[in-house]
Design a protein around this motif. Structure first.
Motif, short mmCIF file in Angstrom:
data_model
loop_
_atom_site.label_atom_id
_atom_site.label_comp_id
_atom_site.label_asym_id
_atom_site.label_seq_id
_atom_site.Cartn_x
_atom_site.Cartn_y
_atom_site.Cartn_z
N ILE A 116 0.88 -1.17 0.00
CA ILE A 116 0.00 0.00 0.00
C ILE A 116 0.91 1.21 0.00
N TYR A 117 0.93 1.94 -1.09
CA TYR A 117 1.77 3.14 -1.17
C TYR A 117 1.23 4.23 -0.25
N GLY A 118 2.16 5.00 0.32
CA GLY A 118 1.77 6.04 1.24
C GLY A 118 0.79 7.04 0.65
N LYS A 119 1.02 7.41 -0.60
CA LYS A 119 0.14 8.41 -1.21
C LYS A 119 -1.26 7.87 -1.46
N GLU A 120 -1.37 6.56 -1.76
CA GLU A 120 -2.72 6.04 -1.96
C GLU A 120 -3.42 5.84 -0.61
N LEU A 121 -2.65 5.49 0.42
CA LEU A 121 -3.24 5.42 1.76
C LEU A 121 -3.81 6.77 2.16
N ARG A 122 -3.03 7.81 1.90
CA ARG A 122 -3.52 9.16 2.21
C ARG A 122 -4.76 9.50 1.39
N SER A 123 -4.81 9.06 0.14
CA SER A 123 -5.97 9.36 -0.70
C SER A 123 -7.23 8.71 -0.15
N TRP A 124 -7.09 7.53 0.47
CA TRP A 124 -8.26 6.88 1.06
C TRP A 124 -8.79 7.69 2.23
N PHE A 125 -7.89 8.22 3.05
CA PHE A 125 -8.32 9.07 4.15
C PHE A 125 -8.97 10.36 3.64
N CYS A 126 -8.49 10.85 2.52
CA CYS A 126 -9.00 12.11 1.98
C CYS A 126 -10.38 11.98 1.33
N GLU A 127 -10.95 10.80 1.34
CA GLU A 127 -12.30 10.61 0.82
C GLU A 127 -13.36 10.98 1.85
N ALA A 128 -12.95 11.64 2.92
CA ALA A 128 -13.89 12.06 3.97
C ALA A 128 -14.97 12.99 3.41
N ARG A 129 -16.16 12.85 3.95
CA ARG A 129 -17.26 13.71 3.50
C ARG A 129 -17.10 15.15 3.97
N TYR A 130 -16.40 15.34 5.10
CA TYR A 130 -16.30 16.67 5.69
C TYR A 130 -14.84 17.06 5.90
N PRO A 131 -14.49 18.30 5.60
CA PRO A 131 -13.09 18.75 5.77
C PRO A 131 -12.70 18.92 7.23
N THR A 132 -13.67 18.88 8.14
CA THR A 132 -13.39 19.09 9.56
C THR A 132 -12.97 17.81 10.27
N ILE A 133 -13.01 16.68 9.60
CA ILE A 133 -12.58 15.41 10.20
C ILE A 133 -11.07 15.42 10.38
N SER A 134 -10.59 14.95 11.52
CA SER A 134 -9.15 14.88 11.76
C SER A 134 -8.71 13.42 11.84
N VAL A 135 -7.51 13.17 11.35
CA VAL A 135 -6.95 11.82 11.34
C VAL A 135 -5.55 11.85 11.94
N THR A 136 -5.30 11.00 12.91
CA THR A 136 -3.97 10.82 13.47
C THR A 136 -3.52 9.40 13.15
N THR A 137 -2.35 9.25 12.56
CA THR A 137 -1.84 7.93 12.20
C THR A 137 -0.60 7.61 13.04
N VAL A 138 -0.51 6.35 13.44
CA VAL A 138 0.65 5.85 14.18
C VAL A 138 1.15 4.61 13.47
N PHE A 139 2.43 4.61 13.07
CA PHE A 139 3.02 3.48 12.37
C PHE A 139 4.11 2.85 13.24
N ASP A 140 3.94 1.60 13.59
CA ASP A 140 4.97 0.85 14.31
C ASP A 140 5.57 -0.12 13.30
N THR A 141 6.47 0.38 12.50
CA THR A 141 7.02 -0.38 11.38
C THR A 141 8.30 0.28 10.88
N GLY A 142 9.07 -0.44 10.10
CA GLY A 142 10.25 0.14 9.50
C GLY A 142 9.97 0.71 8.13
N ASN A 143 10.80 1.61 7.68
CA ASN A 143 10.74 2.17 6.32
C ASN A 143 9.37 2.76 5.98
N SER A 144 8.79 3.49 6.93
CA SER A 144 7.47 4.06 6.65
C SER A 144 7.40 5.54 6.97
N ALA A 145 8.55 6.20 7.03
CA ALA A 145 8.56 7.61 7.41
C ALA A 145 7.75 8.47 6.46
#
Length: 222
Positions: free
Chosen positions: A182-211
């Protein structure tokens, strides 16, 4: 819509992950203002967390693409239990909406004393995409969503368009439970399908090579 992102390196081989995840949890109240260190989901000025997605992957029977090397991890199973306990997950009723994606079975006793098995789920790339898209399309205007991913990250040989040149973040990925990237940019695009711009998303990655797992975003390294 607002994003914040945190990355923590995956534990070393042979570690059960408990010390690392305890350390991660201790930082959550600073990283995510919605996470009080003492009582989960207490009302704060920033509002309540409304959704939490926990993806913990051990990759049984899955191998690195084009290599005969197993992806298997052991720590995420322990992490999963620690996170459920910290977030006060209950089998019968929760004040927040939980989405659990795990590729293992686990017996869990919640804070009310109810003991029940949590069965493995579909952790494929398509399942992760559908889960995120469903949440983003149904979340209310002021929803606060927390996304935790524990598993493998990687750097692809080509970007999601098949190219070999570009920013470093174009090649950074996380690995789904079926071994697909799952490429980072496509993961972000899935989150950006929100109906409202006021929704907030916090992501936590416990993994290597995912900066760069969500593209060129400000990042706090733990």
């Amino acid at each position: 819509m607002s994003f914040s992102s945190t990355k923590k390196m995956v534990t070393e081989e042979g570690s059960d992950g408990r010390e690392d995840v305890q350390s991660l949890i201790s930082f959550l109240s600073a990283v995510v203002p919605n996470f009080p260190s003492s009582s989960w989901n207490a009302p704060l000025k920033t509002g309540r967390v409304t959704h939490i997605v926990i993806i913990c992957l051990t990759y049984p029977g899955i191998y690195y693409p084009q290599h005969n090397i197993p992806l298997k991890l052991s720590a995420p199973k322990n992490d999963f239990e620690l996170l459920l306990r910290h977030f006060d997950y209950c089998h019968k009723q929760n004040s927040v909406q939980f989405t659990l994606l795990n590729d293992f079975d686990i017996d869990f006793t919640d804070s009310t004393g109810v003991e029940r098995g949590i069965e493995r789920t579909d952790t494929s790339r398509d399942s992760i995409r559908c889960a995120i898209q469903k949440i983003m399309c149904t979340a209310e205007p002021n929803a606060k969503i927390v996304f935790f991913f524990g598993g493998h990250g990687g750097i692809a040989e080509v970007n999601m368009m098949g190219g070999t040149s570009g920013d470093e973040c174009d090649f950074q990925t996380i690995i789904a439970g079926d071994g697909r990237r799952i490429y980072g940019k496509e993961l972000r695009s899935w989150f950006c399908e929100a109906r409202y711009p006021t929704i907030s998303v916090t992501t936590v990655f416990d993994t290597g090579n995912s900066a760069g797992s969500l593209g060129a975003l400000p990042l706090l390294l733990l």
